[in-house]
Design a protein around this motif. Sequence first.
Motif, PDB file in Angstrom:
ATOM      1  N   THR A  84      35.421 -45.302  69.023  1.00 21.74           N
ATOM      2  CA  THR A  84      36.030 -46.283  69.921  1.00 21.74           C
ATOM      3  C   THR A  84      37.137 -47.021  69.182  1.00 21.74           C
ATOM      4  O   THR A  84      36.895 -47.621  68.128  1.00 21.74           O
ATOM      5  CB  THR A  84      34.969 -47.277  70.439  1.00 21.74           C
ATOM      6  N   ASN A  85      38.340 -46.974  69.723  1.00 19.65           N
ATOM      7  CA  ASN A  85      39.472 -47.642  69.087  1.00 19.65           C
ATOM      8  C   ASN A  85      39.270 -49.147  69.043  1.00 19.65           C
ATOM      9  O   ASN A  85      38.667 -49.733  69.943  1.00 19.65           O
ATOM     10  CB  ASN A  85      40.777 -47.336  69.837  1.00 19.65           C
ATOM     11  N   VAL A  86      39.808 -49.761  67.996  1.00 22.20           N
ATOM     12  CA  VAL A  86      39.761 -51.207  67.901  1.00 22.20           C
ATOM     13  C   VAL A  86      40.582 -51.803  69.038  1.00 22.20           C
ATOM     14  O   VAL A  86      41.487 -51.170  69.572  1.00 22.20           O
ATOM     15  CB  VAL A  86      40.270 -51.726  66.533  1.00 22.20           C
ATOM     16  N   ASP A  87      40.262 -53.020  69.386  1.00 28.44           N
ATOM     17  CA  ASP A  87      40.966 -53.725  70.455  1.00 28.44           C
ATOM     18  C   ASP A  87      42.425 -53.972  70.078  1.00 28.44           C
ATOM     19  O   ASP A  87      42.749 -54.108  68.889  1.00 28.44           O
ATOM     20  CB  ASP A  87      40.252 -55.061  70.718  1.00 28.44           C
ATOM     21  N   GLY A  91      45.830 -56.213  65.963  1.00 31.23           N
ATOM     22  CA  GLY A  91      47.103 -56.147  65.250  1.00 31.23           C
ATOM     23  C   GLY A  91      48.066 -55.165  65.887  1.00 31.23           C
ATOM     24  O   GLY A  91      47.808 -54.633  66.970  1.00 31.23           O
ATOM     25  N   ASN A  92      49.163 -54.935  65.192  1.00 28.57           N
ATOM     26  CA  ASN A  92      50.159 -53.992  65.710  1.00 28.57           C
ATOM     27  C   ASN A  92      49.641 -52.558  65.590  1.00 28.57           C
ATOM     28  O   ASN A  92      48.554 -52.316  65.074  1.00 28.57           O
ATOM     29  CB  ASN A  92      51.509 -54.174  64.999  1.00 28.57           C
ATOM     30  N   ARG A  96      46.235 -51.298  63.613  1.00 28.89           N
ATOM     31  CA  ARG A  96      45.117 -50.704  64.365  1.00 28.89           C
ATOM     32  C   ARG A  96      44.853 -49.282  63.895  1.00 28.89           C
ATOM     33  O   ARG A  96      43.703 -48.862  63.768  1.00 28.89           O
ATOM     34  CB  ARG A  96      45.396 -50.734  65.868  1.00 28.89           C
ATOM     35  N   PHE A  97      45.913 -48.533  63.605  1.00 29.51           N
ATOM     36  CA  PHE A  97      45.759 -47.167  63.097  1.00 29.51           C
ATOM     37  C   PHE A  97      44.946 -47.183  61.801  1.00 29.51           C
ATOM     38  O   PHE A  97      44.019 -46.379  61.629  1.00 29.51           O
ATOM     39  CB  PHE A  97      47.137 -46.522  62.867  1.00 29.51           C
ATOM     40  N   GLU A  98      45.278 -48.078  60.899  1.00 30.39           N
ATOM     41  CA  GLU A  98      44.572 -48.150  59.612  1.00 30.39           C
ATOM     42  C   GLU A  98      43.103 -48.533  59.805  1.00 30.39           C
ATOM     43  O   GLU A  98      42.224 -47.972  59.151  1.00 30.39           O
ATOM     44  CB  GLU A  98      45.262 -49.129  58.666  1.00 30.39           C
ATOM     45  N   LEU A  99      42.829 -49.482  60.691  1.00 33.93           N
ATOM     46  CA  LEU A  99      41.443 -49.874  60.953  1.00 33.93           C
ATOM     47  C   LEU A  99      40.645 -48.712  61.551  1.00 33.93           C
ATOM     48  O   LEU A  99      39.506 -48.450  61.137  1.00 33.93           O
ATOM     49  CB  LEU A  99      41.407 -51.077  61.899  1.00 33.93           C
ATOM     50  N   ASN A 100      41.239 -48.020  62.519  1.00 33.10           N
ATOM     51  CA  ASN A 100      40.562 -46.871  63.126  1.00 33.10           C
ATOM     52  C   ASN A 100      40.359 -45.761  62.103  1.00 33.10           C
ATOM     53  O   ASN A 100      39.298 -45.135  62.060  1.00 33.10           O
ATOM     54  CB  ASN A 100      41.361 -46.354  64.327  1.00 33.10           C
TER      55      ASN A 100
END
Length: 178
Positions: A84-87, A91-92, A96-100
């Motif tokens: 599940t992708n982060v909300d 962030g930009n 979000r890409f890095e968190l996912n």
Amino acid sequence: MIRDASFLATVAHMAVGQTRKYTGEPYIVHPAAVARLVEEVSNIPWVAVATAWLHDVVEDTKVPQEYIEQVFGPQVGRGVKALTNVDLSAGNRKARFELNLERIKAAPAWVQTVKVADLIDNTSTIVQHDPQFAPLYLREKKELLERALLNADTTLWNKAMSICKIHLYDLDTKGVAV
């Protein structure tokens, strides 16, 4: 449990009227395709197939993460959560890409395999229907494969990497900025 996951995914996506972005098809065709790809992997656990069916349910419908865990157990729950992708508030796009990426990198191999199957199914549609967005999408997915999905099924991983490279090459030869 796989049949129950298929049913829940179908009902949940239908309940919110979700369709495929570019084709207008019922959304469930995507989780069904991802599940079929995962089922082709030898020695894949049932939790991977159930997770493939449910991978977008929490992100795109009103079904809470806790319900997935309660009905399908902690493994499927963790798999869906990892996929599940982060909300958007995280962030930009790059943040979000890095968190996912970090979350899926820490996931078990079977969860990474589901992500690779998801990538395979999404890629052709995006390339065909959104050639301006496709280069960014393909570069991100290629990076995801190289940095985070290294424990996924090798056959699917190789297929996904080939798809990314071929589409990037094709777009480049057509003069689309990649």
